[in-house]
Design an enzyme around this catalytic site. Structure first.
Site, PDB file in Angstrom:
ATOM      1  N   PRO A   1       0.826  -1.225   0.000  1.00 14.36           N
ATOM      2  CA  PRO A   1       0.000   0.000   0.000  1.00 14.36           C
ATOM      3  C   PRO A   1       0.856   1.269   0.000  1.00 14.36           C
ATOM      4  O   PRO A   1       0.886   2.023   0.968  1.00 14.36           O
ATOM      5  CB  PRO A   1      -0.818  -0.142   1.299  1.00 14.36           C
ATOM      6  CG  PRO A   1       0.041  -0.984   2.194  1.00 14.36           C
ATOM      7  CD  PRO A   1       0.886  -1.867   1.314  1.00 14.36           C
TER       8      PRO A   1
ATOM      9  N   ALA B   1       1.793   4.524  -2.893  1.00 17.61           N
ATOM     10  CA  ALA B   1       0.936   5.564  -3.460  1.00 17.61           C
ATOM     11  C   ALA B   1      -0.236   4.946  -4.233  1.00 17.61           C
ATOM     12  O   ALA B   1      -1.415   5.206  -3.917  1.00 17.61           O
ATOM     13  CB  ALA B   1       1.780   6.468  -4.361  1.00 17.61           C
TER      14      ALA B   1
ATOM     15  N   GLY C   1      -1.226   1.750  -4.448  1.00 23.23           N
ATOM     16  CA  GLY C   1      -1.961   0.759  -3.644  1.00 23.23           C
ATOM     17  C   GLY C   1      -2.914   1.423  -2.662  1.00 23.23           C
ATOM     18  O   GLY C   1      -4.051   0.964  -2.473  1.00 23.23           O
TER      19      GLY C   1
ATOM     20  N   ASN D   1       4.549  -0.640 -13.219  1.00 24.41           N
ATOM     21  CA  ASN D   1       5.172  -0.252 -14.484  1.00 24.41           C
ATOM     22  C   ASN D   1       6.231  -1.267 -14.862  1.00 24.41           C
ATOM     23  O   ASN D   1       6.774  -1.954 -13.998  1.00 24.41           O
ATOM     24  CB  ASN D   1       5.834   1.121 -14.343  1.00 24.41           C
ATOM     25  CG  ASN D   1       4.891   2.228 -14.746  1.00 24.41           C
ATOM     26  OD1 ASN D   1       3.954   2.020 -15.506  1.00 24.41           O
ATOM     27  ND2 ASN D   1       5.145   3.420 -14.220  1.00 24.41           N
TER      28      ASN D   1
ATOM     29  N   LYS E   1       2.922   1.040 -23.230  1.00 25.53           N
ATOM     30  CA  LYS E   1       3.294   1.774 -22.007  1.00 25.53           C
ATOM     31  C   LYS E   1       4.805   1.664 -21.789  1.00 25.53           C
ATOM     32  O   LYS E   1       5.467   2.643 -21.423  1.00 25.53           O
ATOM     33  CB  LYS E   1       2.516   1.191 -20.814  1.00 25.53           C
ATOM     34  CG  LYS E   1       2.788   1.841 -19.469  1.00 25.53           C
ATOM     35  CD  LYS E   1       2.085   3.173 -19.332  1.00 25.53           C
ATOM     36  CE  LYS E   1       2.456   3.913 -18.068  1.00 25.53           C
ATOM     37  NZ  LYS E   1       1.739   3.592 -16.883  1.00 25.53           N
TER      38      LYS E   1
ATOM     39  N   ASN F   1       9.214  16.066 -17.294  1.00 27.85           N
ATOM     40  CA  ASN F   1       8.897  15.407 -18.575  1.00 27.85           C
ATOM     41  C   ASN F   1       8.892  16.423 -19.735  1.00 27.85           C
ATOM     42  O   ASN F   1       9.364  16.129 -20.826  1.00 27.85           O
ATOM     43  CB  ASN F   1       7.527  14.724 -18.505  1.00 27.85           C
ATOM     44  CG  ASN F   1       7.534  13.539 -17.564  1.00 27.85           C
ATOM     45  OD1 ASN F   1       8.583  13.171 -17.010  1.00 27.85           O
ATOM     46  ND2 ASN F   1       6.382  12.920 -17.364  1.00 27.85           N
TER      47      ASN F   1
HETATM   48  N1  NAP Z   1       2.422   6.521  -8.051  1.00 26.32           N
HETATM   49  C1  NAP Z   1       1.886   6.669  -9.261  1.00 26.32           C
HETATM   50  O1  NAP Z   1       1.313   7.719  -9.589  1.00 26.32           O
HETATM   51  C2  NAP Z   1       1.948   5.541 -10.265  1.00 26.32           C
HETATM   52  C3  NAP Z   1       1.184   5.650 -11.448  1.00 26.32           C
HETATM   53  C4  NAP Z   1       1.181   4.602 -12.359  1.00 26.32           C
HETATM   54  C5  NAP Z   1       1.944   3.475 -12.110  1.00 26.32           C
HETATM   55  N2  NAP Z   1       2.687   3.399 -10.966  1.00 26.32           N
HETATM   56  C6  NAP Z   1       3.471   2.177 -10.759  1.00 26.32           C
HETATM   57  O2  NAP Z   1       2.887   1.472  -9.675  1.00 26.32           O
HETATM   58  C7  NAP Z   1       3.899   0.768  -8.955  1.00 26.32           C
HETATM   59  C8  NAP Z   1       3.862   1.238  -7.509  1.00 26.32           C
HETATM   60  O3  NAP Z   1       4.221   2.616  -7.494  1.00 26.32           O
HETATM   61  P1  NAP Z   1       4.040   3.539  -6.211  1.00 26.32           P
HETATM   62  O4  NAP Z   1       4.295   4.926  -6.659  1.00 26.32           O
HETATM   63  O5  NAP Z   1       2.771   3.225  -5.524  1.00 26.32           O
HETATM   64  O6  NAP Z   1       5.295   3.046  -5.345  1.00 26.32           O
HETATM   65  P2  NAP Z   1       5.446   3.071  -3.771  1.00 26.32           P
HETATM   66  O7  NAP Z   1       4.760   4.254  -3.209  1.00 26.32           O
HETATM   67  O8  NAP Z   1       6.912   2.877  -3.493  1.00 26.32           O
HETATM   68  O9  NAP Z   1       4.639   1.777  -3.316  1.00 26.32           O
HETATM   69  C9  NAP Z   1       5.189   0.511  -3.231  1.00 26.32           C
HETATM   70  C10 NAP Z   1       4.800  -0.024  -1.876  1.00 26.32           C
HETATM   71  O10 NAP Z   1       5.155  -1.392  -1.814  1.00 26.32           O
HETATM   72  C11 NAP Z   1       5.612  -1.646  -0.506  1.00 26.32           C
HETATM   73  N3  NAP Z   1       6.403  -2.871  -0.465  1.00 26.32           N
HETATM   74  C12 NAP Z   1       7.635  -3.103  -0.940  1.00 26.32           C
HETATM   75  N4  NAP Z   1       8.028  -4.366  -0.668  1.00 26.32           N
HETATM   76  C13 NAP Z   1       7.005  -4.950  -0.001  1.00 26.32           C
HETATM   77  C14 NAP Z   1       6.811  -6.234   0.559  1.00 26.32           C
HETATM   78  N5  NAP Z   1       7.752  -7.183   0.498  1.00 26.32           N
HETATM   79  N6  NAP Z   1       5.630  -6.500   1.175  1.00 26.32           N
HETATM   80  C15 NAP Z   1       4.677  -5.546   1.253  1.00 26.32           C
HETATM   81  N7  NAP Z   1       4.802  -4.300   0.759  1.00 26.32           N
HETATM   82  C16 NAP Z   1       5.962  -4.003   0.130  1.00 26.32           C
HETATM   83  C17 NAP Z   1       6.435  -0.418  -0.168  1.00 26.32           C
HETATM   84  O11 NAP Z   1       6.591  -0.382   1.219  1.00 26.32           O
HETATM   85  P3  NAP Z   1       7.706   0.490   1.990  1.00 26.32           P
HETATM   86  O12 NAP Z   1       7.010   1.793   2.203  1.00 26.32           O
HETATM   87  O13 NAP Z   1       7.936  -0.310   3.206  1.00 26.32           O
HETATM   88  O14 NAP Z   1       8.878   0.590   1.071  1.00 26.32           O
HETATM   89  C18 NAP Z   1       5.520   0.673  -0.710  1.00 26.32           C
HETATM   90  O15 NAP Z   1       4.566   1.052   0.252  1.00 26.32           O
HETATM   91  C19 NAP Z   1       5.210   1.098  -9.676  1.00 26.32           C
HETATM   92  O16 NAP Z   1       5.497   0.118 -10.621  1.00 26.32           O
HETATM   93  C20 NAP Z   1       4.916   2.412 -10.367  1.00 26.32           C
HETATM   94  O17 NAP Z   1       5.755   2.628 -11.476  1.00 26.32           O
HETATM   95  C21 NAP Z   1       2.704   4.395 -10.048  1.00 26.32           C
END
Ligand code: NAP
Length: 293
Positions: free
Chosen positions: A8, A10, A12, A94, A175, A193
């Protein structure tokens, strides 16, 4: 439905709150040892979720995995013996290749892949901001996943627009192509960007795209250089004020998703003996930065 969000962060947290608001029974799996985690979406009241609850995991219908591509394996493997074999594994990240790497261990589950253009930011642990409205596409990865097209309605009801794409592989390649062009360059030049629209980047972007199209065609993905370039420049202009996720990762000295973006492209090219000098150079430059930390 019973839905568990693995990771969970951003994206999630955004889906956790939206699916909860839509009436689903949502719980979380995170690295926190707290039994409950509260998340506030924008100006909505805070929601308290169960965290790492094994009983809820056993009863979950959908496991939505929203960790970064390089975290998928370590996040998912410890959960596999705790979930029912009918649980749908829905991956939203991604890059490409993370699910292929695990396929032999998860092929007995229905597997579904998603790509989203929604934007989310988690400025601190209990708060998520929905920073940009977008579209989500979902599609089957394996035969069991083909039976899951109803997910589009479930997710569309929670956060529109969500559509079922019967050719999710092509959507993911497109993508990937956008990410291959924008992410490494914005990370290396530490720019927004929109800066990539400047003439000084034109040749580099053209080279990236020429190589991309060769690999896409070799993988039977319809690709046309002119229209792909058009799409990439449309994204550059539409997101001109944004920093790409790879820019942010490099800026904050975190592991980037380069291995599952340009790295995936290079591996796919190697299978067809295609050389990618430009993409290879970009890949090496990002890896060199990451290895300095
Ligand atoms: N944010 C956006 O706007 C966006 C948009 C489109 C696509 N995406 C894609 O979506 C994916 C997630 O992006 P995000 O921005 O949400 O990244 P993020 O905020 O880093 O979220 C990833 C989460 O996964 C957790 N995590 C890592 N290892 C884990 C484990 N073993 N067990 C449980 N939780 C774990 C992290 O926890 P910790 O906090 O403990 O590290 C973090 O809370 C990426 O591939 C990104 O490119 C993001």
């Amino acid at each position: 439905m019973n839905i568990t969000i693995v990771g969970p962060g951003a994206i999630g947290s955004l889906w956790a709150c939206k699916l909860h608001q839509a009436g689903h029974n949502v719980s979380l799996c995170s690295r926190s040892t707290n039994k409950h985690l509260s998340i506030k979406l924008d100006n909505h009241p805070e929601i308290s979720f169960h965290n790492n609850d094994v009983q809820r995991l056993q009863q979950t219908d959908i496991l939505l995995i929203t960790v970064k591509s390089w975290q998928v394996e370590s996040a998912l493997l410890p959960l596999l013996d705790k979930i029912d074999s009918k649980t749908i594994l829905l991956f939203m990240h991604n890059g490409m290749g993370a699910v292929d790497d695990l396929n032999s261990q998860i092929s007995h589950f229905p597997i579904v892949l998603a790509t989203t253009t929604h934007g989310a930011l988690k400025p601190y642990v209990q708060c998520v901001l929905h920073t940009g409205k977008g579209q989500t596409q979902i599609g089957a990865y394996n035969d069991l996943g083909q039976q899951c097209s109803f997910l589009a309605d479930v997710f569309n009801h929670a956060l529109p627009s969500t559509v079922w794409n019967s050719d999710i592989n092509t959507a993911l390649w497109n993508k990937l192509a956008i990410n291959c062009a924008i992410n490494p360059l914005t990370a290396l030049h530490q720019c927004k960007n929109g800066a990539l629209a400047q003439p000084q980047f034109q040749i580099e972007i053209q080279e990236v795209v020429t190589e991309l199209v060769q690999v896409m065609k070799a993988n039977h993905i319809q690709a046309d250089e002119k229209s792909l370039l058009n799409t990439i420049y449309n994204v550059i202009n539409a997101t001109a004020e944004n920093y790409s996720s790879m820019h942010q990762d490099i800026h904050h000295k975190r592991n980037s998703e380069i291995d599952f973006i340009t790295g995936f492209l290079i591996k796919a090219a190697a299978k067809h003996h295609i050389e990618l000098p430009k993409n290879h150079a970009l890949y090496q430059s990002i890896k060199q930065i990451e290895q300095c930390w």
